[in-house]
Write a protein that holds these residues in place. Sequence first.
Motif, mmCIF file in Angstrom:
data_model
loop_
_atom_site.group_PDB
_atom_site.id
_atom_site.type_symbol
_atom_site.label_atom_id
_atom_site.label_comp_id
_atom_site.label_asym_id
_atom_site.label_seq_id
_atom_site.Cartn_x
_atom_site.Cartn_y
_atom_site.Cartn_z
ATOM 1 N N PRO A 2 17.694 5.067 15.440
ATOM 2 C CA PRO A 2 18.711 4.456 14.573
ATOM 3 C C PRO A 2 19.727 3.662 15.393
ATOM 4 O O PRO A 2 19.935 3.931 16.567
ATOM 5 N N MET A 3 20.363 2.699 14.714
ATOM 6 C CA MET A 3 21.370 1.850 15.363
ATOM 7 C C MET A 3 22.673 2.628 15.566
ATOM 8 O O MET A 3 23.046 3.430 14.721
ATOM 9 N N GLN A 4 23.346 2.333 16.665
ATOM 10 C CA GLN A 4 24.631 2.982 16.925
ATOM 11 C C GLN A 4 25.768 2.175 16.306
ATOM 12 O O GLN A 4 25.911 0.991 16.582
ATOM 13 N N ASN A 5 26.563 2.836 15.484
ATOM 14 C CA ASN A 5 27.741 2.189 14.912
ATOM 15 C C ASN A 5 28.851 2.031 15.941
ATOM 16 O O ASN A 5 28.900 2.755 16.927
ATOM 17 N N ASP A 6 29.754 1.111 15.669
ATOM 18 C CA ASP A 6 30.966 0.934 16.460
ATOM 19 C C ASP A 6 32.090 1.696 15.755
ATOM 20 O O ASP A 6 32.275 1.552 14.547
ATOM 21 N N LEU A 7 32.810 2.498 16.504
ATOM 22 C CA LEU A 7 33.875 3.322 15.914
ATOM 23 C C LEU A 7 34.950 2.475 15.236
ATOM 24 O O LEU A 7 35.562 2.881 14.252
ATOM 25 N N PHE A 10 35.204 1.909 11.526
ATOM 26 C CA PHE A 10 35.686 2.971 10.635
ATOM 27 C C PHE A 10 37.209 3.077 10.629
ATOM 28 O O PHE A 10 37.805 3.508 9.661
ATOM 29 N N VAL B 45 32.273 3.650 20.949
ATOM 30 C CA VAL B 45 31.475 4.516 20.080
ATOM 31 C C VAL B 45 32.222 5.817 19.797
ATOM 32 O O VAL B 45 32.102 6.412 18.737
ATOM 33 N N SER B 46 33.010 6.244 20.782
ATOM 34 C CA SER B 46 33.736 7.507 20.618
ATOM 35 C C SER B 46 35.201 7.314 20.978
ATOM 36 O O SER B 46 35.575 6.331 21.632
ATOM 37 N N GLU B 156 16.953 11.007 21.733
ATOM 38 C CA GLU B 156 18.218 10.385 22.123
ATOM 39 C C GLU B 156 19.351 10.756 21.187
ATOM 40 O O GLU B 156 20.517 10.530 21.490
ATOM 41 N N SER B 157 18.984 11.267 20.004
ATOM 42 C CA SER B 157 20.039 11.605 19.047
ATOM 43 C C SER B 157 19.730 12.929 18.357
ATOM 44 O O SER B 157 18.587 13.401 18.359
ATOM 45 N N PRO B 234 32.826 8.957 10.908
ATOM 46 C CA PRO B 234 32.708 9.594 12.223
ATOM 47 C C PRO B 234 32.895 11.112 12.186
ATOM 48 O O PRO B 234 33.681 11.652 11.394
ATOM 49 N N ALA B 252 31.197 7.853 16.188
ATOM 50 C CA ALA B 252 30.592 7.061 15.113
ATOM 51 C C ALA B 252 29.155 7.529 14.879
ATOM 52 O O ALA B 252 28.426 7.793 15.828
ATOM 53 N N PRO B 253 28.762 7.643 13.610
ATOM 54 C CA PRO B 253 27.385 8.052 13.326
ATOM 55 C C PRO B 253 26.414 6.899 13.583
ATOM 56 O O PRO B 253 26.805 5.741 13.616
ATOM 57 N N LYS B 254 25.159 7.270 13.760
ATOM 58 C CA LYS B 254 24.107 6.256 13.848
ATOM 59 C C LYS B 254 23.588 5.988 12.447
ATOM 60 O O LYS B 254 23.624 6.862 11.581
ATOM 61 N N ILE B 255 23.122 4.765 12.259
ATOM 62 C CA ILE B 255 22.575 4.427 10.950
ATOM 63 C C ILE B 255 21.137 3.964 11.096
ATOM 64 O O ILE B 255 20.779 3.373 12.111
ATOM 65 N N ASP B 256 20.337 4.260 10.068
ATOM 66 C CA ASP B 256 18.948 3.794 10.101
ATOM 67 C C ASP B 256 18.929 2.288 9.955
ATOM 68 O O ASP B 256 19.676 1.712 9.173
ATOM 69 N N ASP B 257 18.101 1.680 10.771
ATOM 70 C CA ASP B 257 18.031 0.213 10.795
ATOM 71 C C ASP B 257 17.537 -0.323 9.452
ATOM 72 O O ASP B 257 16.611 0.177 8.888
#
Lengths: 14, 257
Positions: A2-7, A10, B45-46, B156-157, B234, B252-257
Amino acid sequence: TPMQNDLQEFFALI
Amino acid sequence: MFEARLVQSAILKKVLDAIKDLLTEATFECSDSGIQVQAMDNAHVSLVSLNLRSDGFDKYRCDRNLSMGMSIACMSKILRCAGSEDTVTLRALDNPENIVFIFESPNKEKLAEYEMKLINMDQEHLGIPETSYSCIVKMPSQEFSRICRDLSQFGESITFACSKEGIKFSASGDYGQATIKLAQTADADNEEEAVSVNMQEPVKLTFSCRYLNCFIKAGPLCAQVQLSMSNDVPLVCEYKIGDIGHIRYYLAPKIDD
């Protein structure tokens, strides 16, 4: 994988 | 004048261990109420949010608000020089170019001073909205660390799925799949070993192992970790720091492409 979101998408930058 | 003293320098050492893999530098905001740090990792990301209340220090004085940019790597090196039983004092002037770390042995026979240059930093603050989360899970921090490390071997996740039955962690990759389920503990006799699930709505979220494995470095700070989750927002991973404050990680959560 899955793609990583950017914080920043949000939370607002202040 | 800014001065903050902790009898147990070990607490500050553990705090640095909990942030040094995520942050290269950070601004320490010092005020009458205490010390606060809010900083994102380079990839955005965090986010680390650290709060140390002034009343948790053994001595605390802050005559005017200070924003001190510090190299986390350098600070970590300095704190490695403190003996496990030493007290630590942080001291800076009102318009500081440096901060001084003073370590004192319990018998007061050894006094070590380390001066560190402060750095100018761009402030990049995030406004985190007050949110009520769909699921709040409290569990032993050692167990959470173990789960993150174990499942990282498989992908990886890690997917966190929380329902009223408990929380399920799973990872999958080229070699197969791994799943760990934790049920809410029945007896609450031992709070440190308890697993509690407070669920309004079920959630399912996927997070990068790389960041989770940084967060678990805060495990030595607290026997329990609190995970706050809602779908598509998040994760908040929180460790209390004794009676002095807390460290919160946002991921931040991951999202399905």
